[in-house]
Motif scaffolding. Structure first.
Motif, PDB file in Angstrom:
ATOM      1  N   ASP A  20       0.827  -1.215   0.000  1.00  0.00           N
ATOM      2  CA  ASP A  20       0.000   0.000   0.000  1.00  0.00           C
ATOM      3  C   ASP A  20       0.859   1.263   0.000  1.00  0.00           C
ATOM      4  O   ASP A  20       1.957   1.268   0.553  1.00  0.00           O
ATOM      5  N   GLY A  21       0.334   2.316  -0.621  1.00  0.00           N
ATOM      6  CA  GLY A  21       0.994   3.617  -0.574  1.00  0.00           C
ATOM      7  C   GLY A  21       1.550   4.122  -1.897  1.00  0.00           C
ATOM      8  O   GLY A  21       2.241   5.144  -1.926  1.00  0.00           O
ATOM      9  N   ARG A  24       0.132   7.737  -2.595  1.00  0.00           N
ATOM     10  CA  ARG A  24       0.709   8.772  -1.728  1.00  0.00           C
ATOM     11  C   ARG A  24       2.172   9.028  -2.059  1.00  0.00           C
ATOM     12  O   ARG A  24       2.650  10.152  -1.991  1.00  0.00           O
ATOM     13  N   ARG A  71     -12.305   1.920  -8.198  1.00  0.00           N
ATOM     14  CA  ARG A  71     -11.424   3.058  -8.519  1.00  0.00           C
ATOM     15  C   ARG A  71     -11.761   3.607  -9.912  1.00  0.00           C
ATOM     16  O   ARG A  71     -12.447   2.935 -10.692  1.00  0.00           O
TER      17      ARG A  71
HETATM   18 MG    MG Z   1      -4.080   2.387  -0.628  1.00  0.00          MG
END
Ligand code: MG
Ligand code: IPE
Ligand code: IPE
Length: 245
Positions: A20-21, A24, A71
């Motif tokens: 995850d990430g 970001r 998404r």
């Molecule tokens: Mg995520």
């Protein structure tokens, strides 16, 4: 930084990762999310090679969840294209390291091109036996459990199975993870501390490891660090500490 020489022989048999990430990571750099996903594939290679290096037998990576279908269409397309290009590119890495590819999830819902590429690499690597790399694609634990209950119900209805014979082994057999052992270590990157519908049944007694590192920055030394942390823990499985020694 943890080096692999600092690890003892208690290597977790099955490591699962919630990668995850990516978004970001890109945002922090003022880049498009797609660039984050692209760089995420480098971390995948790091972790796959690192896991093979320390003799982890099963590595399972959460690449796309059932919820990720919600998404934006363009992002989904980017992820599916990346899947195809990574499979084409990384088959070499898999063969070189004697790694067998496996996939869990509702693979029928993947675009045909992605599914075909996936099945091709699975076929080409099926006799490799150093490590099994499982990609969770269009995977959701609840969907998996529903499928399992449906399949078992049909067997009961057809008198192939008697309800009192339903046990953990029977359930395991019907899960997507059918040939995999329980998860020993679950890693999630990016600072989130949640499971997000991943392997709910299979992590019943897993050790959980959360790190703030964003997935594209995750290196094999970060995997070694997670394993090192795992090795400092006492897994009691309900027993007392005294019973273990
Ligand atoms: Mg995520
Ligand atoms: C993980 O990164 C990749 C997938 C879920 C496919 P994210 O895309 O979730 O990145 P963040 O959470 O937005 O930073
Ligand atoms: C979990 O990440 C799914 C994958 C890593 C493939 P998400 O980024 O989709 O998780 P939530 O929705 O923030 O919990």
């Amino acid at each position: 930084m943890i080096k692999k020489e600092q690890l003892n022989t208690n290597i977790p048999g099955h490591v699962a990762v919630i990668m995850d990430g990516n978004g970001r990571w890109a945002k922090k750099k003022g880049l498009f999310r797609a660039i984050g996903h692209e760089n995420g594939t480098k971390a995948v290679r790091e972790v796959v090679e690192g896991a093979a290096e320390i003799n982890i037998k099963h590595l399972t990576l959460y690449a796309f969840s059932t919820e990720n279908w919600n998404r934006p269409k363009l992002e989904i397309q980017t992820l599916m294209k990346l899947l195809v290009s990574s499979l084409k590119k990384e088959i070499k890495t898999l063969q070189k390291n004697n790694i067998k590819l496996n996939a869990i999830g509702n693979l029928d819902s993947l675009p045909e091109k992605a599914r075909n590429e996936l099945l091709e690499v699975i076929e080409k690597t099926k006799t490799n036996d150093h490590m099994t790399l499982t990609l969770a694609l269009s995977y959701g634990s609840r969907e998996e459990l529903i499928k399992t209950v449906q399949e078992i119900s049909i067997k009961v209805k057809n008198n192939v199975l008697s309800p009192h014979l339903i046990n953990e082994a029977v359930i395991n057999k019907h899960l997507y993870t059918t040939n995999l052992p329980d998860v020993d270590l679950l890693i999630r990157t990016s600072g989130e501390r949640r499971i997000s519908n991943f392997l709910l049944w299979q992590i019943a007694y897993a050790e959980l490891y959360f790190t703030k590192i964003l997935w594209p920055d995750f290196k094999r030394s970060d995997l070694f660090e997670a394993v090192f942390d795992y090795q400092q823990r006492e897994r009691r499985f309900g027993k007392t500490s005294d019973q273990l020694s």
